[in-house]
Each structure stands twice: as structure tokens, then as C-alpha cells.
Design an enzyme around this catalytic site. Structure first.
Site: not given
Ligand code: DGL
Length: 263
Positions: A11, A74-76, A184, A186
């Protein structure tokens, strides 16, 4: 590939530990190796090309360490890079995407909210999924700018976090949403604060448990599920400080190691 090899997880920082916890709950005998790329967080404010490069770097470290499957926690990174990763590396990948489908199926107000990063909300994959499931449903998308850096700092009850979150939830309340999707990894750490700020009829949906189930299914399908009752080891690596990981993983102290290293 060896059934006893670890599952690799990465992540942009500590958020993917919310996914790790679900995987560990469902698959307690699986070894894991987790990379928290906190030095490069937030990914959500980066360009797609950069997100792909960072995801490749993380993947290669996990492959070099002998991981048998990689969870992009991590979704992103999933919405921007997983197709590239799958095209480049010959290993199963599991990704995480905002759970629009269950929210769209269950909403009574025909209005749902999504809190996610800019990188996720602007990705093609996200657009495709939301078009597919959101048929006739109003979707209020809110970019959670600033939330990831605050969660990375580890104070999950600060007045700054509370205030920011309140601002982000307001347009969803105005739109009378009855489901809020956390897009996300987080954000599950914000659930206690969100429950304080939201009417209790609003359901908060995250994808962690679904990712763990999918991980199990893909391991089974590829004959990679560990069949031995071993006491698994879990290695966590971060490229900043270990303190937030230590805090979030406190209850697992006995079975995990956390190391700070360059990557
Ligand atoms: N945990 C990441 C997600 O799921 C955070 C993304 C980031 O670092 O902006 O998107």
C-alpha cells in the site's frame, strides 16, 4: 511456486493493514510480507504514470522476496495500475476497488456516497464500475484530500481529522445518502469517528473482507493455499517510521516484525 511462500501485500502506507487484518483473520496460517510505501504517500495526488512506477517497484520487491501472490491493498494503485501489473508479471494479483455494487443494490434512498482519493475517483476503472452498477442511483463522490497524511501520522482522533471528515461528509448528508462506500484502504481507520459524526442509519461499506475472500479463492484455484497448520510469521516493512504501524498492529505484536528500510 511453493504453498508455504508468503502472500505479498503493498500500500502507499499504513492503510493496507486494514486489509491485512481481514486476510489474517480468514487465513491465519498464511505467511505475509507487507510493504508500507509511506515515503511516497499519498499516491492519490500523483499522476497515473507515477502510480504505475511505484506499484511496479513494490511488486518487484515482493517478487524478489519470493511471494506467491500479491494483494494490491490500495484502491489508488489498483484502479490505476493493476492492469499494467497483470500484463507485466506472471503472478496472481488481487486488487481492491470501492464497493459500489453492494451499496447500489442495498440503497433505499437511491443515493450513495463515495469517499476516495482523487487518483481513484478519476481513474477509468472506477468510472467503468460506477457506470455499471449505479444505474439510476445518485452518487456523491468526495475526494478525501488530506485524510491519508493525517492517518499516516497515527492520531485517529485529532480535531483536524474530525473537522476535515465533517466537511467531507456534509455533501453526502445533504444528498440523503444511506450508504457510504470507503474507497481507500486507509479509511476503515476512520470508521469510529464517522460513526460519531453520522446518523446511525447510514451504513458504511468497506471492501476488506471481500478482498480476503477473493485472496482465499485465488490461492485455492492456483493450488497455492497453505495446507499446514503453522504459526505464520508476518514481516512489515516501512520506508519512514515504524510508529504508526506499531500502533495499528499493537494486538499482533507477538507474531509480527516491523522493520524500517529504504525502498
Ligand atoms: N490506501 C490508499 C488507497 O487505498 C491511499 C492512497 C493514497 O496514498 O493517496 O487508495
Amino acid at each position: 511456486m511453493n504453498r508455504l511462500a508468503p502472500i505479498g501485500i503493498f500500500d502507499s502506507g499504513v492503510g493496507g493493514t486494514s486489509i491485512w487484518k481481514e486476510i489474517h483473520r480468514l487465513l491465519p496460517y498464511e505467511r505475509t510480507m507487507y510493504l508500507a510505501d509511506s515515503r511516497n504517500a499519498p499516491y492519490g495526488e500523483r499522476k497515473r504514470e507515477e502510480i504505475i512506477q511505484l506499484s511496479k517497484k513494490n511488486t518487484e520487491l515482493l517478487l524478489d522476496a519470493g511471494c506467491k501472490l500479491i494483494v494490491v491493498a490500495c484502491n489508488t494503485a489498483t484502479t490505476n495500475a493493476i492492469s499494467e501489473l497483470r500484463a507485466t508479471y506472471d503472478i496472481p494479483f488481487i486488487g481492491i476497488e470501492p464497493a459500489i455494487k453492494p451499496a447500489a443494490l442495498q440503497t433505499h434512498t437511491r443515493s450513495i456516497g463515495i469517499l476516495a482519493t482523487k487518483g481513484t475517483l478519476s481513474s477509468d476503472l472506477f468510472h467503468k464500475t460506477s457506470e455499471l452498477f449505479a444505474n439510476g442511483i445518485r452518487i456523491t463522490e468526495v475526494i478525501g484530500k488530506g485524510l491519508v497524511p493525517l492517518i499516516e501520522q497515527g492520531d485517529l482522533d485529532s480535531s483536524e481529522l474530525r473537522e476535515l471528515l465533517q466537511n467531507y461528509l456534509q455533501p453526502m448528508l445533504d444528498a440523503k445518502v444511506d450508504h457510504i462506500v470507503l474507497g481507500c484502504s486507509h479509511y476503515p481507520y476512520l470508521i469510529p469517528l464517522m460513526q460519531e459524526l453520522l446518523p446511525k442509519e447510514i451504513k458504511i461499506i468497506d471492501s476488506g473482507a471481500a478482498v480476503a475472500r477473493q485472496t482465499k479463492a485465488v490461492l485455492e484455484k492456483n493450488e497455492l493455499l497453505n495446507l499446514e497448520d503453522i504459526s505464520a510469521t508476518h514481516q512489515f516493512y516501512t520506508n519512514t517510521s515504524a510508529s504508526t504501524l506499531q500502533k495499528l498492529l499493537q494486538e499482533f505484536n507477538e507474531s509480527i516484525s516491523i522493520e524500517v528500510r529504504e525502498f
